[in-house]
Design a protein around this motif. Sequence first.
Motif, PDB file in Angstrom:
ATOM      1  N   MET A 237       0.848  -1.194   0.000  1.00  0.00           N
ATOM      2  CA  MET A 237       0.000   0.000   0.000  1.00  0.00           C
ATOM      3  C   MET A 237       0.880   1.240   0.000  1.00  0.00           C
ATOM      4  O   MET A 237       1.900   1.291   0.686  1.00  0.00           O
ATOM      5  CB  MET A 237      -0.927   0.024   1.213  1.00  0.00           C
ATOM      6  CG  MET A 237      -2.036  -1.007   1.197  1.00  0.00           C
ATOM      7  SD  MET A 237      -3.149  -0.796   2.598  1.00  0.00           S
ATOM      8  CE  MET A 237      -3.749   0.872   2.304  1.00  0.00           C
ATOM      9  N   THR A 238       0.468   2.237  -0.795  1.00  0.00           N
ATOM     10  CA  THR A 238       1.230   3.478  -0.928  1.00  0.00           C
ATOM     11  C   THR A 238       0.288   4.666  -0.891  1.00  0.00           C
ATOM     12  O   THR A 238      -0.827   4.609  -1.420  1.00  0.00           O
ATOM     13  CB  THR A 238       2.018   3.498  -2.253  1.00  0.00           C
ATOM     14  OG1 THR A 238       2.855   2.355  -2.321  1.00  0.00           O
ATOM     15  CG2 THR A 238       2.877   4.752  -2.369  1.00  0.00           C
ATOM     16  N   GLU A 239       0.741   5.749  -0.258  1.00  0.00           N
ATOM     17  CA  GLU A 239       0.008   7.020  -0.260  1.00  0.00           C
ATOM     18  C   GLU A 239       0.857   8.061  -0.984  1.00  0.00           C
ATOM     19  O   GLU A 239       2.055   8.194  -0.713  1.00  0.00           O
ATOM     20  CB  GLU A 239      -0.270   7.481   1.168  1.00  0.00           C
ATOM     21  CG  GLU A 239      -0.968   8.844   1.241  1.00  0.00           C
ATOM     22  CD  GLU A 239      -1.190   9.310   2.664  1.00  0.00           C
ATOM     23  OE1 GLU A 239      -2.180   8.888   3.277  1.00  0.00           O
ATOM     24  OE2 GLU A 239      -0.345  10.081   3.171  1.00  0.00           O
TER      25      GLU A 239
ATOM     26  N   GLY B 133      -3.661  10.397  -2.650  1.00  0.00           N
ATOM     27  CA  GLY B 133      -4.040   9.230  -3.437  1.00  0.00           C
ATOM     28  C   GLY B 133      -3.532   7.973  -2.762  1.00  0.00           C
ATOM     29  O   GLY B 133      -2.463   7.975  -2.134  1.00  0.00           O
ATOM     30  N   HIS B 134      -4.301   6.894  -2.865  1.00  0.00           N
ATOM     31  CA  HIS B 134      -3.916   5.631  -2.241  1.00  0.00           C
ATOM     32  C   HIS B 134      -3.927   4.523  -3.280  1.00  0.00           C
ATOM     33  O   HIS B 134      -4.826   4.456  -4.117  1.00  0.00           O
ATOM     34  CB  HIS B 134      -4.857   5.283  -1.087  1.00  0.00           C
ATOM     35  CG  HIS B 134      -4.820   6.281   0.030  1.00  0.00           C
ATOM     36  ND1 HIS B 134      -5.622   7.410   0.039  1.00  0.00           N
ATOM     37  CD2 HIS B 134      -4.049   6.340   1.149  1.00  0.00           C
ATOM     38  CE1 HIS B 134      -5.361   8.106   1.134  1.00  0.00           C
ATOM     39  NE2 HIS B 134      -4.420   7.486   1.818  1.00  0.00           N
ATOM     40  N   GLY B 135      -2.923   3.686  -3.217  1.00  0.00           N
ATOM     41  CA  GLY B 135      -2.836   2.550  -4.130  1.00  0.00           C
ATOM     42  C   GLY B 135      -2.488   1.289  -3.367  1.00  0.00           C
ATOM     43  O   GLY B 135      -1.817   1.333  -2.336  1.00  0.00           O
ATOM     44  N   ARG B 136      -2.979   0.177  -3.841  1.00  0.00           N
ATOM     45  CA  ARG B 136      -2.646  -1.109  -3.232  1.00  0.00           C
ATOM     46  C   ARG B 136      -2.444  -2.121  -4.348  1.00  0.00           C
ATOM     47  O   ARG B 136      -2.959  -1.970  -5.453  1.00  0.00           O
ATOM     48  CB  ARG B 136      -3.744  -1.564  -2.271  1.00  0.00           C
ATOM     49  CG  ARG B 136      -5.133  -1.582  -2.888  1.00  0.00           C
ATOM     50  CD  ARG B 136      -6.197  -1.878  -1.848  1.00  0.00           C
ATOM     51  NE  ARG B 136      -7.522  -1.831  -2.444  1.00  0.00           N
ATOM     52  CZ  ARG B 136      -8.278  -0.753  -2.511  1.00  0.00           C
ATOM     53  NH1 ARG B 136      -7.834   0.375  -1.971  1.00  0.00           N
ATOM     54  NH2 ARG B 136      -9.467  -0.778  -3.072  1.00  0.00           N
TER      55      ARG B 136
ATOM     56  N   PHE C 113      -3.799  12.342  -8.660  1.00  0.00           N
ATOM     57  CA  PHE C 113      -4.147  13.269  -9.734  1.00  0.00           C
ATOM     58  C   PHE C 113      -5.653  13.266  -9.993  1.00  0.00           C
ATOM     59  O   PHE C 113      -6.237  14.303 -10.314  1.00  0.00           O
ATOM     60  CB  PHE C 113      -3.374  12.921 -11.010  1.00  0.00           C
ATOM     61  CG  PHE C 113      -2.038  13.575 -11.091  1.00  0.00           C
ATOM     62  CD1 PHE C 113      -1.891  14.821 -11.682  1.00  0.00           C
ATOM     63  CD2 PHE C 113      -0.913  12.976 -10.548  1.00  0.00           C
ATOM     64  CE1 PHE C 113      -0.661  15.452 -11.743  1.00  0.00           C
ATOM     65  CE2 PHE C 113       0.319  13.583 -10.608  1.00  0.00           C
ATOM     66  CZ  PHE C 113       0.456  14.827 -11.204  1.00  0.00           C
ATOM     67  N   GLU C 114      -6.275  12.097  -9.886  1.00  0.00           N
ATOM     68  CA  GLU C 114      -7.731  12.054 -10.047  1.00  0.00           C
ATOM     69  C   GLU C 114      -8.420  12.928  -8.999  1.00  0.00           C
ATOM     70  O   GLU C 114      -9.288  13.741  -9.318  1.00  0.00           O
ATOM     71  CB  GLU C 114      -8.232  10.618  -9.931  1.00  0.00           C
ATOM     72  CG  GLU C 114      -9.749  10.499  -9.990  1.00  0.00           C
ATOM     73  CD  GLU C 114     -10.257   9.178  -9.457  1.00  0.00           C
ATOM     74  OE1 GLU C 114     -11.033   9.178  -8.479  1.00  0.00           O
ATOM     75  OE2 GLU C 114      -9.857   8.128 -10.003  1.00  0.00           O
ATOM     76  N   ARG C 115      -8.019  12.787  -7.748  1.00  0.00           N
ATOM     77  CA  ARG C 115      -8.678  13.529  -6.678  1.00  0.00           C
ATOM     78  C   ARG C 115      -8.416  15.021  -6.781  1.00  0.00           C
ATOM     79  O   ARG C 115      -9.247  15.833  -6.361  1.00  0.00           O
ATOM     80  CB  ARG C 115      -8.219  12.992  -5.325  1.00  0.00           C
ATOM     81  CG  ARG C 115      -8.702  11.572  -5.069  1.00  0.00           C
ATOM     82  CD  ARG C 115      -8.442  11.106  -3.666  1.00  0.00           C
ATOM     83  NE  ARG C 115      -9.126   9.846  -3.418  1.00  0.00           N
ATOM     84  CZ  ARG C 115      -9.330   9.337  -2.210  1.00  0.00           C
ATOM     85  NH1 ARG C 115      -8.907   9.997  -1.150  1.00  0.00           N
ATOM     86  NH2 ARG C 115      -9.955   8.194  -2.068  1.00  0.00           N
ATOM     87  N   ASN C 116      -7.284  15.388  -7.351  1.00  0.00           N
ATOM     88  CA  ASN C 116      -6.985  16.813  -7.487  1.00  0.00           C
ATOM     89  C   ASN C 116      -7.851  17.476  -8.552  1.00  0.00           C
ATOM     90  O   ASN C 116      -7.838  18.694  -8.685  1.00  0.00           O
ATOM     91  CB  ASN C 116      -5.501  17.015  -7.811  1.00  0.00           C
ATOM     92  CG  ASN C 116      -5.025  18.398  -7.444  1.00  0.00           C
ATOM     93  OD1 ASN C 116      -5.470  18.981  -6.465  1.00  0.00           O
ATOM     94  ND2 ASN C 116      -4.109  18.947  -8.221  1.00  0.00           N
TER      95      ASN C 116
END
Length: 663
Positions: free
Chosen positions: A257-259, A269-272, A288-291
């Motif tokens: 998991m990465t922030e 952003g969060h990725g797993r 980038f999506e959330r921004n």
Amino acid sequence: MSAPTDGRPAASRVLPGPDAPDGLLALPWHKPWDGRADAPLIAVAAGYDVRWEREVFGLARAQGRSLLSVRATPAEILIGPLWTPDGTSGCAGCAQARDADREPAGSAHGPHHHHPERHPAAVAVDAAAAQLAPRPTSPVLTPVLGQLLAELTDQSRPLLASGELLSLTPTGVLRLYRVAPSIRCTVCTDSPGPRRGDPAEPPSSRTLRARPTASPVPDRGEPPFQLDPEKMRDALADPRFGPVLAMQRAVRVGMAMTETRLLGARFAGHGRGSTFRHADAVSCLEAFERNGGFPHVAPVVSGATARQLGDRALPLDGLGHYTARQLDSPQARLRPFDEDTPMDWVWGHRLDDGRPLLVPAELGFYQYQYPDDPDAPEQAGGRHFFHDTSSGCALGGSYEEATLHSLLELAERDAFLLSWHRRLPLPRIAAGDITDRECLLLLRQVKDQGYQVHLLAATADLSIPVVWALALREDGRMPATLSAAGSGADPMGAVRAGLWELSQMVGAGADWDVEAARPLVNDPWLVQEMSDHHKRYAYPELLPRVQALLGGPTTSLAEAFPGWPGVFTRAAQGDLTQALRFVEGLFRQAGLDRIVVVDQSTPEHTAAGLSVVKAVVPGILPMCFGQARQRLSGLPRLTNAIADAHGAPPGDADLPLDPHPFP
């Protein structure tokens, strides 16, 4: 400072600005560019002066020359950035705007408070310039620093590449940064920030473009940066000027998991994934999506009513509304609305014919905020009319790809909510049908924590594969139940997406004060924010409510989602846009025939090869959080579904229904 007129290459020139230190002016700035046609203008000043920077930038742009800004402050000497006319590099104003973005989001100068005439972060760059880069009150060029600068500039090749900036502190610390163009720059950007829109001046119609793809399931094109985190860091990361500030990996969970944090962004952003490389890339893209959730550069039509706008705006019917009981709740912080309520609007485009159409700004950009209204009651929270979320926001390598995934996500949330509120058992996917190795690993992780796992087929009238992943335990321990969902053209991919979410939640456990949150069980009106929803159903007392979904027939993936992904693949014929049209047709068959797509992309997205959109679909069930903000009234698909299941539709007295358990 006029441009040369004899056609010969101009020599590098040093332009003295306000209070420019003599020591800086005397340095051999011209030497690296001796005899070169690409010699830049070099603008030297004490601190940041926006008027000076605009003047020299205008001169550089008119001459088609590069510009190197040099600024001296008590804290540092800034050499650069080196702006180049190709538009790929930031200027001194971009660096200043990015420094202003370091202020806390939501502050008076933060980038998320709307003003249609001028972006507040742009105002911050000018108003706070004296604070961020004050005029030096004493010389900053000590003999040692002067000698070091002389050696740096006395080179036979340029000191900086395009967009690079050197910072030299009085103690001799030298750091190299890279400054990307900023959408909030007041120097090189012609119109920073949201603009005041005019309903009589709509954008052009939008025509979908063919997007061929070699993907076996044609729902994605070539991934941005080939999903290579190193390429993303090289192109996007800088520890001071961003846009990517940092990627942080979690080490105490059972998966990678990465922030990722972006400069000036409200949400990370969060990725797993099964590897950190994959998690790094996904978290960067999600950031980038959330921004894109705020209209950074979009024109805003302010203070217009739906009746005034007529057929230029999306009718408000079908968007759902709130009951009087909800609006009276101090947790709602919303105002009632109708066709005669003035509100703000943004432009989107109808998916069927590409015609521009206005939608409420709060639905087009979920981070939208009205300016503070001193006359509003405290519980009204300003002038908000909708509670909306990122549901339906999606990122892709093209507008068409992003729109396709926006609709797939909306279908997932809609199916989850319909299933919950219908209170009927769902078909359970047979365990033997799960053969994907990643899914099997995730199932094992959840089961090892003492849970039963139920993979439920949640698809209803909108026939896109949706899987509800439910973890449940009956031993009295908490969390007693946890829910997640996944959707997609590939049913196994939908299972995988749901299990990734579920595994993450199971790994976190009951990471809250269990006794302090226990009142959520008996009083749904205490459910006020997103985390309260899954917390409520973590208590064993509410296990029977979740178990109402169980007991349906056992089915195979093929039986649960007939023909998928084959029907999707054949309809797409190797083209993302054809796939989008196929999914649009499924929405239409479910009675959801009004789809408006708001393009949330900024120049910073498009420069990185990204597109972000949010689809607004009247009639679909909106994913809302907080009992007082469940927007369920006035949605015929919901009332009809409940009536079909239980013989009678809910009335306003029954709304809002019990809170959903979506994470």
